[in-house]
Design a protein around this motif. Structure first.
Motif, PDB file in Angstrom:
ATOM      1  N   GLY A 136      28.226  -3.307 -30.150  1.00  0.00           N
ATOM      2  CA  GLY A 136      27.952  -4.738 -30.062  1.00  0.00           C
ATOM      3  C   GLY A 136      26.938  -5.065 -28.988  1.00  0.00           C
ATOM      4  N   PRO A 137      27.186  -6.119 -28.213  1.00  0.00           N
ATOM      5  CA  PRO A 137      26.206  -6.511 -27.182  1.00  0.00           C
ATOM      6  C   PRO A 137      26.037  -5.484 -26.082  1.00  0.00           C
ATOM      7  CG  PRO A 137      28.237  -7.800 -26.984  1.00  0.00           C
ATOM      8  CD  PRO A 137      28.318  -7.059 -28.277  1.00  0.00           C
ATOM      9  N   TYR A 138      27.038  -4.598 -25.885  1.00  0.00           N
ATOM     10  CA  TYR A 138      26.917  -3.572 -24.855  1.00  0.00           C
ATOM     11  C   TYR A 138      25.878  -2.511 -25.205  1.00  0.00           C
ATOM     12  CZ  TYR A 138      31.073  -5.509 -22.693  1.00  0.00           C
ATOM     13  OH  TYR A 138      31.962  -6.343 -22.076  1.00  0.00           O
ATOM     14  N   ARG A 139      25.391  -2.515 -26.432  1.00  0.00           N
ATOM     15  CA  ARG A 139      24.292  -1.606 -26.789  1.00  0.00           C
ATOM     16  C   ARG A 139      23.005  -2.022 -26.097  1.00  0.00           C
ATOM     17  NH1 ARG A 139      23.513  -1.967 -32.930  1.00  0.00           N
ATOM     18  NH2 ARG A 139      21.865  -0.466 -32.420  1.00  0.00           N
ATOM     19  N   TYR A 140      22.885  -3.298 -25.738  1.00  0.00           N
ATOM     20  CA  TYR A 140      21.612  -3.838 -25.282  1.00  0.00           C
ATOM     21  C   TYR A 140      21.599  -4.254 -23.803  1.00  0.00           C
ATOM     22  CZ  TYR A 140      21.295  -4.087 -30.326  1.00  0.00           C
ATOM     23  OH  TYR A 140      21.320  -3.766 -31.653  1.00  0.00           O
ATOM     24  N   VAL A 141      22.748  -4.658 -23.279  1.00  0.00           N
ATOM     25  CA  VAL A 141      22.828  -5.055 -21.870  1.00  0.00           C
ATOM     26  C   VAL A 141      24.146  -4.564 -21.285  1.00  0.00           C
ATOM     27  CG1 VAL A 141      21.314  -7.082 -21.967  1.00  0.00           C
ATOM     28  CG2 VAL A 141      23.746  -7.314 -22.537  1.00  0.00           C
ATOM     29  N   ARG A 142      24.159  -4.414 -19.969  1.00  0.00           N
ATOM     30  CA  ARG A 142      25.345  -3.886 -19.308  1.00  0.00           C
ATOM     31  C   ARG A 142      26.370  -4.977 -18.972  1.00  0.00           C
ATOM     32  NH1 ARG A 142      21.227  -0.854 -16.210  1.00  0.00           N
ATOM     33  NH2 ARG A 142      21.834  -1.777 -14.208  1.00  0.00           N
ATOM     34  N   HIS A 143      25.950  -6.231 -18.971  1.00  0.00           N
ATOM     35  CA  HIS A 143      26.866  -7.307 -18.562  1.00  0.00           C
ATOM     36  C   HIS A 143      26.758  -8.515 -19.493  1.00  0.00           C
ATOM     37  CE1 HIS A 143      27.666  -5.177 -14.789  1.00  0.00           C
ATOM     38  NE2 HIS A 143      26.371  -4.940 -14.763  1.00  0.00           N
ATOM     39  N   PRO A 144      27.097  -8.345 -20.766  1.00  0.00           N
ATOM     40  CA  PRO A 144      26.943  -9.458 -21.710  1.00  0.00           C
ATOM     41  C   PRO A 144      27.843 -10.652 -21.408  1.00  0.00           C
ATOM     42  CG  PRO A 144      28.141  -7.639 -22.715  1.00  0.00           C
ATOM     43  CD  PRO A 144      27.606  -7.127 -21.428  1.00  0.00           C
ATOM     44  N   GLN A 145      29.019 -10.426 -20.826  1.00  0.00           N
ATOM     45  CA  GLN A 145      29.901 -11.558 -20.570  1.00  0.00           C
ATOM     46  C   GLN A 145      29.356 -12.460 -19.467  1.00  0.00           C
ATOM     47  OE1 GLN A 145      33.820  -9.584 -20.232  1.00  0.00           O
ATOM     48  NE2 GLN A 145      34.310 -10.585 -22.154  1.00  0.00           N
ATOM     49  N   TYR A 146      28.743 -11.882 -18.458  1.00  0.00           N
ATOM     50  CA  TYR A 146      28.113 -12.712 -17.434  1.00  0.00           C
ATOM     51  C   TYR A 146      26.956 -13.509 -18.030  1.00  0.00           C
ATOM     52  CZ  TYR A 146      30.734 -10.297 -13.748  1.00  0.00           C
ATOM     53  OH  TYR A 146      31.726  -9.803 -12.942  1.00  0.00           O
ATOM     54  N   ILE A 147      26.196 -12.871 -18.906  1.00  0.00           N
ATOM     55  CA  ILE A 147      25.108 -13.583 -19.583  1.00  0.00           C
ATOM     56  C   ILE A 147      25.675 -14.741 -20.404  1.00  0.00           C
ATOM     57  CG2 ILE A 147      23.261 -13.376 -21.292  1.00  0.00           C
ATOM     58  CD1 ILE A 147      22.988 -10.443 -20.477  1.00  0.00           C
ATOM     59  N   ARG A 196      25.704   6.833 -15.309  1.00  0.00           N
ATOM     60  CA  ARG A 196      24.291   6.903 -14.952  1.00  0.00           C
ATOM     61  C   ARG A 196      23.418   7.075 -16.188  1.00  0.00           C
ATOM     62  NH1 ARG A 196      26.595   9.253 -10.246  1.00  0.00           N
ATOM     63  NH2 ARG A 196      26.805  11.297 -11.263  1.00  0.00           N
ATOM     64  N   SER A 197      23.886   7.859 -17.146  1.00  0.00           N
ATOM     65  CA  SER A 197      23.140   8.048 -18.381  1.00  0.00           C
ATOM     66  C   SER A 197      23.023   6.735 -19.154  1.00  0.00           C
ATOM     67  CB  SER A 197      23.831   9.105 -19.247  1.00  0.00           C
ATOM     68  OG  SER A 197      23.185   9.234 -20.491  1.00  0.00           O
ATOM     69  N   TYR A 198      24.117   6.001 -19.189  1.00  0.00           N
ATOM     70  CA  TYR A 198      24.140   4.698 -19.877  1.00  0.00           C
ATOM     71  C   TYR A 198      23.230   3.705 -19.169  1.00  0.00           C
ATOM     72  CZ  TYR A 198      25.896   0.096 -21.188  1.00  0.00           C
ATOM     73  OH  TYR A 198      25.989  -1.211 -21.593  1.00  0.00           O
ATOM     74  N   ALA A 199      23.354   3.631 -17.835  1.00  0.00           N
ATOM     75  CA  ALA A 199      22.577   2.664 -17.071  1.00  0.00           C
ATOM     76  C   ALA A 199      21.083   2.952 -17.138  1.00  0.00           C
ATOM     77  CB  ALA A 199      23.042   2.654 -15.617  1.00  0.00           C
ATOM     78  N   THR A 200      20.716   4.195 -17.330  1.00  0.00           N
ATOM     79  CA  THR A 200      19.311   4.572 -17.389  1.00  0.00           C
ATOM     80  C   THR A 200      18.615   3.949 -18.599  1.00  0.00           C
ATOM     81  OG1 THR A 200      19.701   6.660 -16.235  1.00  0.00           O
ATOM     82  CG2 THR A 200      17.702   6.512 -17.576  1.00  0.00           C
ATOM     83  N   VAL A 201      19.339   3.839 -19.693  1.00  0.00           N
ATOM     84  CA  VAL A 201      18.725   3.363 -20.934  1.00  0.00           C
ATOM     85  C   VAL A 201      19.150   1.956 -21.315  1.00  0.00           C
ATOM     86  CG1 VAL A 201      18.444   5.697 -21.842  1.00  0.00           C
ATOM     87  CG2 VAL A 201      20.552   4.436 -22.320  1.00  0.00           C
ATOM     88  N   THR A 202      20.080   1.357 -20.581  1.00  0.00           N
ATOM     89  CA  THR A 202      20.576   0.025 -20.925  1.00  0.00           C
ATOM     90  C   THR A 202      20.280  -0.950 -19.799  1.00  0.00           C
ATOM     91  OG1 THR A 202      22.384   1.056 -22.148  1.00  0.00           O
ATOM     92  CG2 THR A 202      22.572  -1.295 -21.705  1.00  0.00           C
ATOM     93  N   PRO A 203      19.488  -1.986 -20.044  1.00  0.00           N
ATOM     94  CA  PRO A 203      19.154  -2.947 -18.993  1.00  0.00           C
ATOM     95  C   PRO A 203      20.396  -3.689 -18.497  1.00  0.00           C
ATOM     96  CG  PRO A 203      17.686  -3.182 -20.886  1.00  0.00           C
ATOM     97  CD  PRO A 203      18.807  -2.292 -21.319  1.00  0.00           C
ATOM     98  N   ARG A 204      20.289  -4.200 -17.295  1.00  0.00           N
ATOM     99  CA  ARG A 204      21.414  -4.929 -16.713  1.00  0.00           C
ATOM    100  C   ARG A 204      21.623  -6.282 -17.397  1.00  0.00           C
ATOM    101  NH1 ARG A 204      20.665  -4.955 -10.726  1.00  0.00           N
ATOM    102  NH2 ARG A 204      21.822  -2.983 -10.810  1.00  0.00           N
ATOM    103  N   ILE A 206      18.490  -8.182 -19.163  1.00  0.00           N
ATOM    104  CA  ILE A 206      17.470  -8.495 -20.171  1.00  0.00           C
ATOM    105  C   ILE A 206      17.582  -7.496 -21.309  1.00  0.00           C
ATOM    106  CG2 ILE A 206      15.033  -8.859 -20.600  1.00  0.00           C
ATOM    107  CD1 ILE A 206      16.296 -10.779 -18.578  1.00  0.00           C
ATOM    108  N   PRO A 207      17.921  -7.944 -22.513  1.00  0.00           N
ATOM    109  CA  PRO A 207      18.175  -7.000 -23.620  1.00  0.00           C
ATOM    110  C   PRO A 207      16.950  -6.181 -23.986  1.00  0.00           C
ATOM    111  CG  PRO A 207      18.969  -9.215 -24.146  1.00  0.00           C
ATOM    112  CD  PRO A 207      18.134  -9.336 -22.904  1.00  0.00           C
ATOM    113  N   ASN A 208      17.228  -4.954 -24.385  1.00  0.00           N
ATOM    114  CA  ASN A 208      16.202  -4.071 -24.932  1.00  0.00           C
ATOM    115  C   ASN A 208      16.663  -3.686 -26.333  1.00  0.00           C
ATOM    116  OD1 ASN A 208      14.342  -2.161 -25.617  1.00  0.00           O
ATOM    117  ND2 ASN A 208      14.854  -0.711 -23.980  1.00  0.00           N
ATOM    118  N   PHE A 209      16.172  -4.412 -27.323  1.00  0.00           N
ATOM    119  CA  PHE A 209      16.659  -4.233 -28.689  1.00  0.00           C
ATOM    120  C   PHE A 209      16.095  -2.990 -29.364  1.00  0.00           C
ATOM    121  CE2 PHE A 209      16.978  -8.829 -27.914  1.00  0.00           C
ATOM    122  CZ  PHE A 209      18.337  -8.994 -28.153  1.00  0.00           C
ATOM    123  N   ALA A 210      15.197  -2.296 -28.684  1.00  0.00           N
ATOM    124  CA  ALA A 210      14.582  -1.117 -29.289  1.00  0.00           C
ATOM    125  C   ALA A 210      15.259   0.180 -28.868  1.00  0.00           C
ATOM    126  CB  ALA A 210      13.098  -1.053 -28.931  1.00  0.00           C
TER     127      ALA A 210
END
Length: 221
Positions: A136-147, A196-204, A206-210
């Protein structure tokens, strides 16, 4: 300029609307620890402050009444429509509830609550399985609930800005950023390379849909 009349002093509506919007958010967020309660409490304070001015006492209108009265001499400042300050200040005519900003506010409110709902659903099931939340939204950002919380508050500002909520908004955004960073430190300690692996590819924020799917720690919101 007329004095405050029946458009305000409706404290029952303040209570009812606060309960509805706070309860609705609670049903999706489900705070479980002190950090969760801090973020949820900040949102709740914003909502109460908003509805207290929307239906209880128009503090912003009262404080700005001298300037507004000289700028808009024919307007009943203490009528409900005048509380839609963006509408008033831009000289719009007609019903402010059909204005572009008011309709846009509903889009932000809907998006925010939808994001809270989808994020909680993913997080809840990941926690039950003792897995990283990465769908879901965790694929694109690390903190969707705060957003989601920020989107809801921004939507309210578009609809009914007040001096208090305008001051509170950047303060609360900064608080959410600091809470997110604090959560990430805890997640890195608990999950190590997986985080760390997750954080490297997932923005905090701003979503990265690619991007491809990463891993998401279950303890973050």
């Amino acid at each position: 300029m007329n004095s405050a009349g029946n458009d305000y002093g409706l404290w029952g509506l303040v209570v009812v609307n606060s309960i509805i919007f706070i309860g609705f958010a609670y049903s999706f967020f489900k705070p479980v620890n002190l950090r969760d309660w801090r973020s949820f409490g900040a949102y709740s304070a914003f909502v109460v402050a908003l509805f207290a001015e929307m239906y209880g006492f128009p503090l912003t209108i009262y404080l700005l009444s001298g300037w507004l009265g000289s700028k808009f001499p024919g307007v009943n400042l203490f009528g409900h429509d005048a509380g839609h300050l963006w509408w008033l200040l831009t000289g719009q005519q007609g019903n402010p509830h059909f204005g572009v900003l008011h309709l846009l506010s509903f889009a932000f409110l809907f998006a925010g609550f939808t994001l809270l709902s989808k994020a909680w659903h993913v997080l809840y099931h990941a926690q039950r399985r003792h897995q990283l939340a990465k769908a879901g939204p965790y694929r694109y950002v690390r903190h969707p609930q705060y957003i989601g919380f920020v989107a809801i508050m921004f939507g309210f500002l578009l609809q009914w800005p007040t001096l208090l909520t305008l001051v509170m908004f950047p303060v609360l955004v900064l608080m959410y950023v600091r809470l997110a960073i604090s959560e990430e430190r805890d997640s890195e300690k608990a999950l190590g390379d997986a985080w760390r692996s997750y954080a490297t590819v997932t923005p905090r924020f701003i979503p990265n849909f690619a991007k491809d799917d990463g891993a998401r720690p279950v303890s973050s919101h």
